[in-house]
Design an enzyme around this catalytic site. Structure first.
Site, PDB file in Angstrom:
ATOM      1  N   ASP A  11     136.233   6.404  -4.883  1.00  0.00           N
ATOM      2  CA  ASP A  11     135.222   7.321  -5.418  1.00  0.00           C
ATOM      3  C   ASP A  11     134.358   7.807  -4.256  1.00  0.00           C
ATOM      4  OD1 ASP A  11     133.606   8.601  -7.472  1.00  0.00           O
ATOM      5  OD2 ASP A  11     132.084   7.104  -7.001  1.00  0.00           O
ATOM      6  N   SER A  12     133.564   8.835  -4.531  1.00  0.00           N
ATOM      7  CA  SER A  12     132.643   9.331  -3.517  1.00  0.00           C
ATOM      8  C   SER A  12     131.546   8.317  -3.206  1.00  0.00           C
ATOM      9  CB  SER A  12     132.011  10.629  -4.012  1.00  0.00           C
ATOM     10  OG  SER A  12     131.406  10.409  -5.279  1.00  0.00           O
ATOM     11  N   TYR A  43     130.137  14.297  -3.554  1.00  0.00           N
ATOM     12  CA  TYR A  43     131.228  15.261  -3.436  1.00  0.00           C
ATOM     13  C   TYR A  43     130.966  16.468  -4.355  1.00  0.00           C
ATOM     14  CZ  TYR A  43     134.434  11.860  -1.152  1.00  0.00           C
ATOM     15  OH  TYR A  43     135.052  10.975  -0.299  1.00  0.00           O
ATOM     16  N   GLY A  44     130.139  16.253  -5.365  1.00  0.00           N
ATOM     17  CA  GLY A  44     129.985  17.238  -6.447  1.00  0.00           C
ATOM     18  C   GLY A  44     129.482  18.599  -6.036  1.00  0.00           C
ATOM     19  N   CYS A  74     136.882   9.244  -8.997  1.00  0.00           N
ATOM     20  CA  CYS A  74     135.919  10.353  -8.920  1.00  0.00           C
ATOM     21  C   CYS A  74     136.461  11.581  -9.670  1.00  0.00           C
ATOM     22  CB  CYS A  74     135.723  10.681  -7.449  1.00  0.00           C
ATOM     23  SG  CYS A  74     134.594  12.025  -7.140  1.00  0.00           S
ATOM     24  N   ASN A  75     135.673  12.095 -10.605  1.00  0.00           N
ATOM     25  CA  ASN A  75     136.096  13.281 -11.363  1.00  0.00           C
ATOM     26  C   ASN A  75     136.212  14.498 -10.456  1.00  0.00           C
ATOM     27  OD1 ASN A  75     135.709  12.968 -14.672  1.00  0.00           O
ATOM     28  ND2 ASN A  75     134.644  11.444 -13.465  1.00  0.00           N
ATOM     29  N   THR A  76     135.288  14.620  -9.497  1.00  0.00           N
ATOM     30  CA  THR A  76     135.296  15.786  -8.608  1.00  0.00           C
ATOM     31  C   THR A  76     136.566  15.778  -7.765  1.00  0.00           C
ATOM     32  OG1 THR A  76     132.883  15.667  -8.540  1.00  0.00           O
ATOM     33  CG2 THR A  76     133.959  16.986  -6.843  1.00  0.00           C
ATOM     34  N   GLU A 158     121.388   7.426  -9.969  1.00  0.00           N
ATOM     35  CA  GLU A 158     121.316   6.695  -8.695  1.00  0.00           C
ATOM     36  C   GLU A 158     119.901   6.210  -8.397  1.00  0.00           C
ATOM     37  OE1 GLU A 158     123.647   7.495  -5.431  1.00  0.00           O
ATOM     38  OE2 GLU A 158     125.416   7.638  -6.713  1.00  0.00           O
ATOM     39  N   THR A 198     131.650  10.143 -13.061  1.00  0.00           N
ATOM     40  CA  THR A 198     131.600   8.675 -13.003  1.00  0.00           C
ATOM     41  C   THR A 198     130.265   8.082 -13.457  1.00  0.00           C
ATOM     42  OG1 THR A 198     130.996   9.001 -10.684  1.00  0.00           O
ATOM     43  CG2 THR A 198     133.279   8.363 -11.154  1.00  0.00           C
ATOM     44  N   HIS A 199     129.184   8.821 -13.215  1.00  0.00           N
ATOM     45  CA  HIS A 199     127.850   8.254 -13.464  1.00  0.00           C
ATOM     46  C   HIS A 199     127.414   8.300 -14.932  1.00  0.00           C
ATOM     47  CE1 HIS A 199     127.782   8.713  -9.179  1.00  0.00           C
ATOM     48  NE2 HIS A 199     126.556   8.227  -9.079  1.00  0.00           N
TER      49      HIS A 199
HETATM   50  N1  DGL Z   1     131.829  10.574  -8.418  1.00  0.00           N
HETATM   51  C1  DGL Z   1     131.437  11.935  -8.686  1.00  0.00           C
HETATM   52  C2  DGL Z   1     132.216  12.448  -9.919  1.00  0.00           C
HETATM   53  O1  DGL Z   1     132.685  11.709 -10.749  1.00  0.00           O
HETATM   54  C3  DGL Z   1     129.945  12.069  -8.907  1.00  0.00           C
HETATM   55  C4  DGL Z   1     129.121  11.862  -7.652  1.00  0.00           C
HETATM   56  C5  DGL Z   1     129.383  12.914  -6.587  1.00  0.00           C
HETATM   57  O2  DGL Z   1     128.986  14.084  -6.769  1.00  0.00           O
HETATM   58  O3  DGL Z   1     129.984  12.582  -5.599  1.00  0.00           O
HETATM   59  O4  DGL Z   1     132.369  13.635 -10.055  1.00  0.00           O
END
Ligand code: DGL
Length: 280
Positions: A11-12, A43-44, A74-76, A158, A198-199
Protein backbone atom coordinates in the site's frame (compact mmCIF):
# COMPACT_ATOMS: atom_id res chain seq x y z
CA UNK A 1 1.27 -29.20 -3.88
CA UNK A 2 0.75 -26.59 -1.10
CA UNK A 3 2.79 -23.43 -1.45
CA UNK A 4 4.53 -22.29 1.75
CA UNK A 5 5.82 -18.97 0.39
CA UNK A 6 4.46 -15.75 1.91
CA UNK A 7 1.78 -13.48 0.48
CA UNK A 8 3.05 -9.99 -0.43
CA UNK A 9 0.75 -7.06 0.27
CA UNK A 10 1.52 -3.42 -0.46
CA UNK A 11 0.00 0.00 0.00
CA UNK A 12 1.03 3.63 -0.21
CA UNK A 13 1.27 3.69 3.59
CA UNK A 14 -0.56 2.33 6.57
CA UNK A 15 -4.12 2.38 5.20
CA UNK A 16 -3.61 -0.98 3.50
CA UNK A 17 -3.45 -2.52 6.95
CA UNK A 18 -7.25 -2.66 6.72
CA UNK A 19 -6.77 -5.16 3.86
CA UNK A 20 -3.95 -6.93 5.70
CA UNK A 21 -6.30 -7.34 8.67
CA UNK A 22 -8.98 -9.02 6.53
CA UNK A 23 -6.44 -11.35 4.90
CA UNK A 24 -4.96 -12.26 8.29
CA UNK A 25 -8.47 -12.99 9.61
CA UNK A 26 -9.51 -15.23 6.74
CA UNK A 27 -6.11 -16.92 6.19
CA UNK A 28 -4.65 -17.31 9.70
CA UNK A 29 -1.96 -19.79 8.66
CA UNK A 30 -0.40 -17.79 5.82
CA UNK A 31 2.85 -15.84 6.23
CA UNK A 32 2.27 -12.21 5.25
CA UNK A 33 4.76 -9.56 4.16
CA UNK A 34 3.33 -6.03 4.14
CA UNK A 35 5.05 -3.06 2.53
CA UNK A 36 3.85 0.49 3.31
CA UNK A 37 5.40 3.24 1.18
CA UNK A 38 5.38 5.73 4.05
CA UNK A 39 8.06 7.93 2.48
CA UNK A 40 5.96 8.63 -0.62
CA UNK A 41 2.39 8.52 0.68
CA UNK A 42 -0.16 9.76 -0.46
CA UNK A 43 -0.59 8.21 -3.90
CA UNK A 44 -4.13 9.59 -4.23
CA UNK A 45 -3.05 12.92 -5.70
CA UNK A 46 -0.17 11.65 -7.85
CA UNK A 47 0.02 10.97 -11.58
CA UNK A 48 -0.51 7.59 -13.20
CA UNK A 49 3.14 7.40 -14.30
CA UNK A 50 4.41 7.99 -10.78
CA UNK A 51 2.03 5.46 -9.24
CA UNK A 52 3.05 2.81 -11.81
CA UNK A 53 6.74 3.48 -11.13
CA UNK A 54 6.32 3.16 -7.34
CA UNK A 55 4.14 0.06 -7.67
CA UNK A 56 6.71 -1.66 -9.90
CA UNK A 57 9.53 -0.89 -7.49
CA UNK A 58 7.63 -2.31 -4.53
CA UNK A 59 6.54 -5.40 -6.47
CA UNK A 60 10.18 -6.04 -7.38
CA UNK A 61 11.07 -5.89 -3.69
CA UNK A 62 8.28 -8.32 -2.74
CA UNK A 63 9.27 -10.74 -5.48
CA UNK A 64 12.85 -10.72 -4.21
CA UNK A 65 11.38 -11.66 -0.82
CA UNK A 66 9.95 -14.77 -2.49
CA UNK A 67 6.20 -14.05 -2.27
CA UNK A 68 3.78 -16.37 -4.10
CA UNK A 69 1.23 -13.68 -4.99
CA UNK A 70 1.06 -9.88 -4.77
CA UNK A 71 -1.96 -8.10 -3.33
CA UNK A 72 -2.27 -4.42 -4.17
CA UNK A 73 -4.12 -3.24 -1.08
CA UNK A 74 -4.08 0.37 -2.27
CA UNK A 75 -7.17 1.34 -4.29
CA UNK A 76 -5.26 4.10 -6.11
CA UNK A 77 -2.50 1.74 -7.18
CA UNK A 78 -5.03 -1.00 -8.05
CA UNK A 79 -6.86 1.52 -10.27
CA UNK A 80 -3.80 2.76 -12.12
CA UNK A 81 -0.99 0.20 -11.97
CA UNK A 82 -2.78 -3.16 -12.06
CA UNK A 83 -2.55 -3.75 -15.82
CA UNK A 84 1.13 -2.78 -15.96
CA UNK A 85 2.01 -4.99 -13.00
CA UNK A 86 0.11 -7.96 -14.40
CA UNK A 87 2.00 -7.56 -17.67
CA UNK A 88 5.38 -7.29 -16.00
CA UNK A 89 5.22 -9.65 -13.03
CA UNK A 90 5.34 -13.43 -13.41
CA UNK A 91 3.33 -14.28 -10.27
CA UNK A 92 -0.42 -13.63 -9.78
CA UNK A 93 -1.31 -10.03 -8.92
CA UNK A 94 -4.59 -9.07 -7.24
CA UNK A 95 -6.11 -5.66 -6.62
CA UNK A 96 -9.09 -4.48 -4.62
CA UNK A 97 -11.18 -2.97 -7.45
CA UNK A 98 -12.46 -6.11 -9.15
CA UNK A 99 -13.62 -7.87 -5.94
CA UNK A 100 -15.36 -4.69 -4.72
CA UNK A 101 -16.99 -4.11 -8.11
CA UNK A 102 -18.20 -7.72 -8.35
CA UNK A 103 -19.84 -7.57 -4.95
CA UNK A 104 -21.44 -4.18 -5.66
CA UNK A 105 -22.91 -5.36 -8.96
CA UNK A 106 -24.18 -8.56 -7.32
CA UNK A 107 -25.94 -6.88 -4.39
CA UNK A 108 -27.30 -3.94 -6.38
CA UNK A 109 -28.88 -6.13 -9.04
CA UNK A 110 -28.52 -3.30 -11.55
CA UNK A 111 -29.60 -0.47 -9.24
CA UNK A 112 -27.55 2.70 -8.60
CA UNK A 113 -24.15 2.22 -6.96
CA UNK A 114 -22.02 4.93 -5.33
CA UNK A 115 -18.23 4.67 -5.06
CA UNK A 116 -15.97 6.90 -2.99
CA UNK A 117 -12.18 7.08 -3.24
CA UNK A 118 -9.13 9.28 -3.72
CA UNK A 119 -8.92 11.80 -6.57
CA UNK A 120 -6.68 9.49 -8.64
CA UNK A 121 -8.95 6.46 -8.14
CA UNK A 122 -12.09 8.37 -9.11
CA UNK A 123 -10.41 10.10 -12.06
CA UNK A 124 -9.31 6.70 -13.40
CA UNK A 125 -12.97 5.48 -13.54
CA UNK A 126 -11.59 2.01 -12.71
CA UNK A 127 -14.52 1.23 -10.41
CA UNK A 128 -17.28 2.31 -12.79
CA UNK A 129 -15.67 0.39 -15.67
CA UNK A 130 -15.34 -2.75 -13.55
CA UNK A 131 -18.93 -2.44 -12.26
CA UNK A 132 -20.38 -1.91 -15.74
CA UNK A 133 -18.41 -4.92 -16.97
CA UNK A 134 -19.86 -6.97 -14.13
CA UNK A 135 -23.42 -5.81 -14.94
CA UNK A 136 -22.75 -7.01 -18.46
CA UNK A 137 -21.31 -10.36 -17.31
CA UNK A 138 -24.38 -10.94 -15.19
CA UNK A 139 -26.77 -9.88 -17.90
CA UNK A 140 -28.14 -7.10 -15.68
CA UNK A 141 -29.57 -3.81 -16.86
CA UNK A 142 -26.89 -1.12 -16.56
CA UNK A 143 -27.40 0.67 -13.27
CA UNK A 144 -25.99 4.11 -12.69
CA UNK A 145 -22.59 4.43 -11.00
CA UNK A 146 -21.90 7.63 -9.05
CA UNK A 147 -18.21 8.20 -8.33
CA UNK A 148 -17.08 10.78 -5.82
CA UNK A 149 -13.61 11.68 -4.60
CA UNK A 150 -13.27 12.53 -0.91
CA UNK A 151 -9.71 13.86 -0.60
CA UNK A 152 -10.02 15.06 3.00
CA UNK A 153 -10.95 11.66 4.41
CA UNK A 154 -7.44 10.15 4.27
CA UNK A 155 -5.83 12.94 6.36
CA UNK A 156 -8.80 12.91 8.71
CA UNK A 157 -8.24 9.22 9.44
CA UNK A 158 -4.45 9.62 9.60
CA UNK A 159 -4.89 12.35 12.21
CA UNK A 160 -6.80 9.84 14.29
CA UNK A 161 -10.02 11.90 13.98
CA UNK A 162 -13.11 9.78 13.76
CA UNK A 163 -11.53 6.81 15.52
CA UNK A 164 -13.36 5.26 18.43
CA UNK A 165 -16.96 5.61 19.41
CA UNK A 166 -17.06 8.85 21.41
CA UNK A 167 -18.61 12.16 20.41
CA UNK A 168 -15.54 14.33 20.92
CA UNK A 169 -14.44 17.33 18.89
CA UNK A 170 -12.33 15.21 16.50
CA UNK A 171 -15.23 12.89 15.79
CA UNK A 172 -17.47 15.85 15.17
CA UNK A 173 -15.04 17.29 12.58
CA UNK A 174 -14.80 13.89 10.90
CA UNK A 175 -18.58 13.53 10.81
CA UNK A 176 -19.07 16.97 9.26
CA UNK A 177 -16.57 16.21 6.53
CA UNK A 178 -18.17 12.85 5.80
CA UNK A 179 -21.55 14.66 5.54
CA UNK A 180 -20.04 17.30 3.27
CA UNK A 181 -19.06 14.59 0.78
CA UNK A 182 -21.89 12.13 1.22
CA UNK A 183 -25.02 14.26 1.67
CA UNK A 184 -25.12 15.04 -2.10
CA UNK A 185 -24.51 11.35 -2.89
CA UNK A 186 -27.42 10.40 -0.63
CA UNK A 187 -29.73 12.66 -2.65
CA UNK A 188 -29.30 10.26 -5.57
CA UNK A 189 -30.52 7.39 -3.44
CA UNK A 190 -27.93 4.73 -4.33
CA UNK A 191 -28.63 1.16 -3.29
CA UNK A 192 -25.07 0.57 -2.02
CA UNK A 193 -21.86 2.44 -1.32
CA UNK A 194 -18.39 1.07 -2.13
CA UNK A 195 -15.57 2.14 0.19
CA UNK A 196 -12.94 2.55 -2.53
CA UNK A 197 -10.05 3.60 -0.33
CA UNK A 198 -8.01 1.75 2.28
CA UNK A 199 -8.74 4.30 5.00
CA UNK A 200 -12.52 4.44 4.85
CA UNK A 201 -13.29 1.14 6.66
CA UNK A 202 -11.73 2.74 9.76
CA UNK A 203 -14.56 5.28 9.86
CA UNK A 204 -17.23 2.91 8.53
CA UNK A 205 -19.49 3.54 11.52
CA UNK A 206 -19.34 7.31 10.90
CA UNK A 207 -20.11 6.81 7.22
CA UNK A 208 -23.00 4.51 8.09
CA UNK A 209 -24.31 7.15 10.50
CA UNK A 210 -24.36 9.73 7.69
CA UNK A 211 -25.83 7.59 4.88
CA UNK A 212 -28.21 5.64 7.11
CA UNK A 213 -28.51 1.90 7.70
CA UNK A 214 -30.58 1.34 4.58
CA UNK A 215 -27.60 1.73 2.20
CA UNK A 216 -25.41 -1.37 2.05
CA UNK A 217 -21.74 -0.55 2.54
CA UNK A 218 -19.20 -2.63 0.63
CA UNK A 219 -15.64 -2.87 1.86
CA UNK A 220 -13.34 -3.71 -1.05
CA UNK A 221 -10.71 -5.06 1.35
CA UNK A 222 -13.10 -7.68 2.75
CA UNK A 223 -14.07 -8.73 -0.78
CA UNK A 224 -10.43 -8.87 -1.90
CA UNK A 225 -9.51 -11.14 1.03
CA UNK A 226 -12.32 -13.56 0.07
CA UNK A 227 -11.28 -13.46 -3.57
CA UNK A 228 -7.65 -14.30 -2.67
CA UNK A 229 -8.66 -17.16 -0.38
CA UNK A 230 -10.79 -18.67 -3.16
CA UNK A 231 -7.94 -18.33 -5.62
CA UNK A 232 -5.36 -19.97 -3.34
CA UNK A 233 -7.76 -22.82 -2.56
CA UNK A 234 -8.61 -23.39 -6.19
CA UNK A 235 -4.96 -23.35 -7.27
CA UNK A 236 -3.88 -25.51 -4.32
CA UNK A 237 -1.52 -22.73 -3.21
CA UNK A 238 -2.47 -22.49 0.48
CA UNK A 239 0.33 -22.99 3.00
CA UNK A 240 -1.73 -25.44 5.07
CA UNK A 241 -0.95 -26.68 8.58
CA UNK A 242 -2.10 -25.58 12.02
CA UNK A 243 0.70 -23.13 12.82
CA UNK A 244 -0.20 -19.40 12.84
CA UNK A 245 1.33 -17.40 10.02
CA UNK A 246 4.16 -14.91 10.54
CA UNK A 247 3.65 -11.17 9.99
CA UNK A 248 6.49 -9.12 8.59
CA UNK A 249 6.31 -5.39 7.87
CA UNK A 250 8.44 -3.04 5.80
CA UNK A 251 8.16 0.73 5.38
CA UNK A 252 10.13 3.26 3.34
CA UNK A 253 10.54 5.85 6.13
CA UNK A 254 10.82 6.09 9.90
CA UNK A 255 8.48 3.38 11.23
CA UNK A 256 7.40 5.33 14.37
CA UNK A 257 4.08 6.62 13.09
CA UNK A 258 3.32 3.40 11.22
CA UNK A 259 3.83 1.37 14.38
CA UNK A 260 1.76 3.74 16.52
CA UNK A 261 -1.25 4.41 14.27
CA UNK A 262 -1.05 1.09 12.42
CA UNK A 263 -1.14 -0.71 15.76
CA UNK A 264 -4.43 1.08 16.50
CA UNK A 265 -5.85 0.15 13.08
CA UNK A 266 -4.92 -3.49 13.61
CA UNK A 267 -5.55 -3.60 17.31
CA UNK A 268 -2.20 -5.33 17.86
CA UNK A 269 1.45 -4.46 18.42
CA UNK A 270 3.39 -4.10 15.18
CA UNK A 271 6.72 -5.86 15.55
CA UNK A 272 9.11 -7.38 13.07
CA UNK A 273 9.45 -4.21 10.97
CA UNK A 274 12.22 -3.13 8.60
CA UNK A 275 13.02 0.01 6.55
CA UNK A 276 13.63 -0.17 2.81
CA UNK A 277 14.78 3.05 1.21
CA UNK A 278 16.46 1.66 -1.87
CA UNK A 279 14.59 -0.66 -4.26
CA UNK A 280 17.57 -1.72 -6.37
N1 DGL B 1 -4.09 3.79 0.03
C1 DGL B 1 -4.74 4.83 -0.74
C2 DGL B 1 -5.98 4.22 -1.44
O1 DGL B 1 -6.53 3.22 -1.05
C3 DGL B 1 -5.15 6.01 0.12
C4 DGL B 1 -3.98 6.83 0.62
C5 DGL B 1 -3.20 7.50 -0.51
O2 DGL B 1 -3.72 8.45 -1.13
O3 DGL B 1 -2.10 7.08 -0.76
O4 DGL B 1 -6.40 4.76 -2.43
Amino acid sequence: MPNRSPIGIFDSGLGGLTVFKEIRKILPGEDLIYFGDTARVPYGNKSKETIIKYSKEISGFLIRKGVKIIVIACNTSSSLAMDDLRREVKIPVFGVIEPGAKKAAAVSGGRTIAVIGTQATIKSTAYSRAILQEFKNRGLAFGKVIEKSCPLLVPIVEEGLGLGTGNGFGRDIAKRIVSYYLDPVKQENPYCLVLGCTHYPIIKDLIEGVVGKGMEIIDSGVEAALFIKNFLEKENMLKEGEVSGINQFFVSDDPGRFVELGGKFLNMNIENIGIISDFT
